[in-house]
Design an enzyme around this catalytic site. Structure first.
Site, mmCIF file in Angstrom:
data_model
loop_
_atom_site.group_PDB
_atom_site.id
_atom_site.type_symbol
_atom_site.label_atom_id
_atom_site.label_comp_id
_atom_site.label_asym_id
_atom_site.label_seq_id
_atom_site.Cartn_x
_atom_site.Cartn_y
_atom_site.Cartn_z
ATOM 1 N N TYR A 108 0.824 -1.208 0.000
ATOM 2 C CA TYR A 108 0.000 0.000 0.000
ATOM 3 C C TYR A 108 0.864 1.265 0.000
ATOM 4 O O TYR A 108 1.690 1.448 0.894
ATOM 5 C CB TYR A 108 -0.892 -0.021 1.245
ATOM 6 C CG TYR A 108 -1.839 1.135 1.366
ATOM 7 C CD1 TYR A 108 -3.045 1.148 0.669
ATOM 8 C CD2 TYR A 108 -1.538 2.228 2.183
ATOM 9 C CE1 TYR A 108 -3.929 2.216 0.788
ATOM 10 C CE2 TYR A 108 -2.419 3.297 2.304
ATOM 11 C CZ TYR A 108 -3.606 3.285 1.602
ATOM 12 O OH TYR A 108 -4.486 4.337 1.723
ATOM 13 N N ASN A 163 7.668 -2.467 2.481
ATOM 14 C CA ASN A 163 6.760 -1.392 2.879
ATOM 15 C C ASN A 163 6.238 -1.659 4.279
ATOM 16 O O ASN A 163 5.135 -1.297 4.616
ATOM 17 C CB ASN A 163 5.566 -1.380 1.882
ATOM 18 C CG ASN A 163 4.704 -0.150 2.024
ATOM 19 O OD1 ASN A 163 5.199 0.957 2.097
ATOM 20 N ND2 ASN A 163 3.390 -0.370 2.068
ATOM 21 N N SER A 214 -0.161 -5.942 8.148
ATOM 22 C CA SER A 214 0.903 -6.187 7.185
ATOM 23 C C SER A 214 0.549 -7.372 6.290
ATOM 24 O O SER A 214 -0.003 -8.369 6.751
ATOM 25 C CB SER A 214 2.206 -6.473 7.939
ATOM 26 O OG SER A 214 3.330 -6.236 7.139
ATOM 27 N N GLY A 215 0.864 -7.226 5.027
ATOM 28 C CA GLY A 215 0.696 -8.335 4.086
ATOM 29 C C GLY A 215 2.063 -8.866 3.725
ATOM 30 O O GLY A 215 2.699 -8.350 2.808
#
Lengths: 375, 375, 375, 375
Positions: free
Chosen positions: C153, C221, C291-292
């Site tokens: 994101y 990220n 978080s991914g």
């Protein structure tokens, strides 16, 4: 009771007629699709050996530790007892109210490194110990082990809290395992099992497709009477009587072992193990809450891929050809369950609990009623 | 072709008679067990809304980008389009040759945070984009999203590489979704789908058990003719004709959405989703290699558990009561597939490919032959 | 803004100096163990090609649909863009608050059939569409596809709801991909990303062990400043300033792609993907709730195993030799993250949000303070 | 040898000073973040009880069946031995070269129904049997059981093929379990274990965050010396001597039990169990091929949710608050491993194999060298 038990044990794996006494699904013409192998058994996969220790002794009221005893242990050696070369393997759970030890490493490594054993719920520990004791004394085995031991619950007929399976019974099953016809019904780990409210136990079947064999062995102890169907016919509804007490719907479990000589890699064997569910579902299984429906699949096709540190060369069936093996797995699973029920005899166990065998004539009548006459 | 498409789209979600023209499984008396809800549809679970955009235009030879077009998109809002409150959810894959986006977060969190959409294989991207565009404009939505979009392949009838589903079609399905009867057959994402060699598409059914409702919606596009069975009757073998070209055995896929108002936690919904397999298997599904058989289940029972940072109080059905929901899931899955085939009309698509509807009279004859006469 | 964007896009993949301007971890002597390959990048695995489309345009206040734009797309072709031969693959999720499409089939089949793309969260759909459009026009591709598209994101710096990534940007990344050094930092999908409160983005590294190469590419990220550590040194605590607003602890995600030329089967690649977690953990990742953290691994060693229906012969590294690849995966993951932060430049994006680059001198000071001086 | 063994068993669980003799990580000031609970142990979670049976007897050359014996069993009762009320639970495997029985039902049901036991690899069976025998004699237990038994391998120091753990040793651990400080080092299942080439065994630690406690207990037997790091400091490289024979890199395993009083549902506990990996990774664990790194987590917060058939009301921590528990899990895992090594004493076992304790002074020197001086 000991004397009787030993006598029966001997019979359990010695009499070739034991399971031949009653016709199997193929002989009856139960219309499950596909082509069976010569034995219509897991032993149609070359190398596979099956051994049973059957413990039957005592009658009457339950005295924990004394009996009555209606239990045992069944062992499958993927390549035979004399060949410790591992096989590729995988497993799948439809409903996990049960145990299959050794699956953590099986899933991680894709490798099955010893025999598979099936027993009653409370004998998992002793069978686990027994396999290790057997393995550590044999050359070519690694110095430690993570045995695969599965179970279903036989406490309705058997003094399960008497812990009657002993280490020597495990050795007997391991050592007596052989190729050839597989004893079915009230034998080995299946001795005290119940399936769709009828007497269940051990059953086996096979399918040949595309040059490969799928062999299945079940220890069936699952399902409600109401849901039982055979080749799509609602047999359970047609035979609402001959129940043990009440229809204990989803109680019980089913362990299924699938062997194949098709060159499948571990992730492909996972797909095979998953398809077992569909065969169980077609018979009327629902994966009920208290059921331990656990399935394991292995392939004998690739050999010596885990013997040293060199790069192994392994064969792999392309996914484009795997679907017929899925279908064969479902068919063989259905037929193995039917075979278990067809072979099993009515049994009386603890507290004179009686579980009826599926009457062949009633099955025949039900099949005929729904346009599926048997031979 | 555009004019025709728009006309049909309007019909797609406006005509209440569209799917009523032909009787459904209940009306025909197809003997699948259990008690259906009032609508015998996923919308029997209060709050659930279903919307379809159906795109049908053009005839004759395939010209990529022009048509013929036989496709669409179907949307399920778990609590209705106006209520963004998340639901608990889970998913399961029988055979993963397909796509359902958003499942990584679904599995991690146990929470489904938006609608579920089903379309054709090559429109997953545009539908994913469309849902996000729709969500970011609505109050109460989080500032980012991980939409759940699933698919099956309609390239035999539809110009799938023409990418005819556009963002506005996604909005239409999202905005037009409603409670009440669910259109079935050649609608929405199911417009161009094929099931067991007959015309498939969207189907729905429900079961009521123990005070709770299980609602199912399928987009069915899977299976070989040979394997089709209805309530155990080998219907596919009884109708070997009416094929499209050859029997393309295991091609295709099935997406199944299960809704319930039973208070199930995420790990329990996983069990529900797994049971869908058994319903598909009973219809003749095998999870063939090229099939994407992916199932999602959600429960509307617990509300507002994810709205702030306070400890949530949630209700949980004890596992001891879950088995009847397993059985209901299997039954509703079977019936929803049958409903899809019963509602679908014969369709001619690209290159004049023709896919026949399941003829009700032939079904009736087959059922009667096997002792299962319809009404 | 369009003109600026195009200019930057061109620079994004054309300038070989872009990422060379600042020293990488190896050049600085960051003490992460193991031996890097010649490029210290994923492209050390022969055949792997990487392409970026970088979109940077506009400044100042956010106007949705207009910008500012700070985003892009990164593509990895496992065997290069001209070679559609599939590779074995697998994936693992540490925390699933993210998306990686195509993983259902990847897990089922063990096969990765096209490129991997990484973009921003709201451009997954358009990139999915773009890959399909690109694939269906190329010979040798199957007629349908299940593309692998992952995301993190970038809404703090980028007008993410403006949906600025277009199909042509996907084509550019696919077509411009090449072997050789990998651009790092503010490029491709990593353009607007933030890592441990510093500017993050794309990073790469490799390790050579036992004759095989492990190559890693990250789009990072994730992570809080507080938790950042480099080779065990608590660098984040040593640089508590240079924050964007508040330390938004666990926000963000990390996508990691692992390539190898070691002959690993799918179940072995799953083990590799799982080990990525440990590398992320050593850098200070915690798999925070939002978080991914999704990882994919593939092996180029076996070829043409999925091209027809003949039995394939594939090579398999024995498990006894796999551990050094686990360690290499962890090391390369750590170094790729460090490389991303070292390469990234301070960026100002929407609403003049500023994210600082990791200052090399401050890193140098922190490392020295803890007995780990850089070169 | 029997006499000595019994003497030591008594000491094993009776002496409160046993593990207090040497300072723990907190006392030394090992800089692992977070706030420990009062005991810095798993027993900081109210209700948790820990029991050890320690078997130490014999010296000199290995005689299988006679010794030397360096093994035992450790038991954790989630709510104490007198309270059979189940807890929610979940598990995760980093590398599955090991065993944890009972996990199939744990994953299916989300419920842990008895104690957790940890022992040596070849005593899994007897401990499994022992727990069942203990359970079936106690009121309030269900009539069958699927015990959770895990293991690590102690054959370097212990006569593992002598099968020295007996049923009575299991009973002793079950019955002697208690709250309060947890004995660490060479006790219980950890008696003969090796960690990063130093003497390992049982360790425990806890963290308090957001009003909740995370308690961890490890049986550590994993890792190479080379990879050992403490709070980021490369301690293993600083102490390359004091090895047993060669550095047997990835041999061994680690079992980790996480308890919490935070109201987490099963799918949330799965997330906790997964985070254990990251703590192990920070210590230098790599999940090496021959390692069984298996983790289980449970929550005591919700009670009596499985006692009858009424709808249960359970509390759930919102995911938005879970990240600090992830971090706490990692911290407590790291500290528990350090505590195990700090408490363990140098041990000489079979064939005079010697495994050195981690020398506190050498640790102190290494930490100081890297800017992390201990107290």
């Amino acid at each position: 009771m000991k004397r009787i038990a030993l006598a029966v044990i001997a019979l359990g794996f010695a009499s070739p007629l034991f399971s031949q006494a009653k016709p199997r699904a193929r002989e009856l013409g139960v219309p499950i699709d596909g082509t069976a192998g010569p034995l219509d058994a897991i032993t149609d996969v070359a190398g596979v050996e099956v051994g049973h220790t059957t413990l039957i002794s005592g009658t009457g009221k339950l005295v924990i530790g004394q009996g009555p005893v209606r239990t045992g242990v069944t062992v499958i050696h993927p390549r035979g007892k004399a060949n410790p070369d591992p096989v590729f393997g995988a497993w799948f759970t439809l409903n996990g109210n049960g145990e299959m030890t050794g699956t953590t490493w099986l899933q991680e490594s894709g490798i099955l490194e010893g025999p598979i054993a099936i027993t009653n719920t409370h004998s998992v520990g002793v069978v686990h110990d027994g396999i290790l004791q057997w393995q550590v004394k044999r050359p070519g085995m690694q110095p430690w082990g993570l045995p695969v031991v599965a179970e279903t619950y036989d406490g309705y007929l058997n003094d399960i809290n008497g812990f009657h399976v002993k280490t020597e019974h495990v050795f007997q099953a391991l050592d007596s395992a052989k190729s050839g016809p597989v004893l079915e019904g009230n034998v080995g780990g299946g001795t005290g099992m119940i399936c769709h409210g009828f007497k269940g136990g051990i059953g086996s079947a096979s399918r040949v497709t595309g040059g490969y064999t799928i062999g299945v062995l079940v220890q069936c102890n699952y399902g409600s009477r109401q849901e039982l169907r055979v080749a799509g016919v609602p047999v359970g509804k047609e035979i609402p009587d001959l129940q043990r007490g009440s229809d204990d719907d989803d109680a019980g479990s089913i362990i299924v072992v699938v062997a194949t000589d098709a060159p499948l890699l571990p992730h492909q064997l996972k797909r095979i193990a998953t398809r077992v569910s569909l065969g169980v579902g077609r018979m009327g299984g629902t994966g009920g809450n208290s059921s331990g429906d656990i399935f394991i699949a292995f392939s004998t096709a690739n050999t010596r891929f885990a013997t040293d540190t060199a790069i192994a060369s392994v064969r792999m069936l392309p996914n484009a050809r795997i679907s017929s093996l899925f279908t064969a797995t479902m068919q063989a699973t259905e037929e193995a369950i039917v075979n278990a029920m067809l072979a099993a005899e009515t049994m009386v166990g603890v507290d004179d609990h009686r579980v009826h065998a599926l009457p062949h004539d009633r099955l025949r009548a039900a099949m005929a009623k729904y346009g599926r006459p048997l031979k």
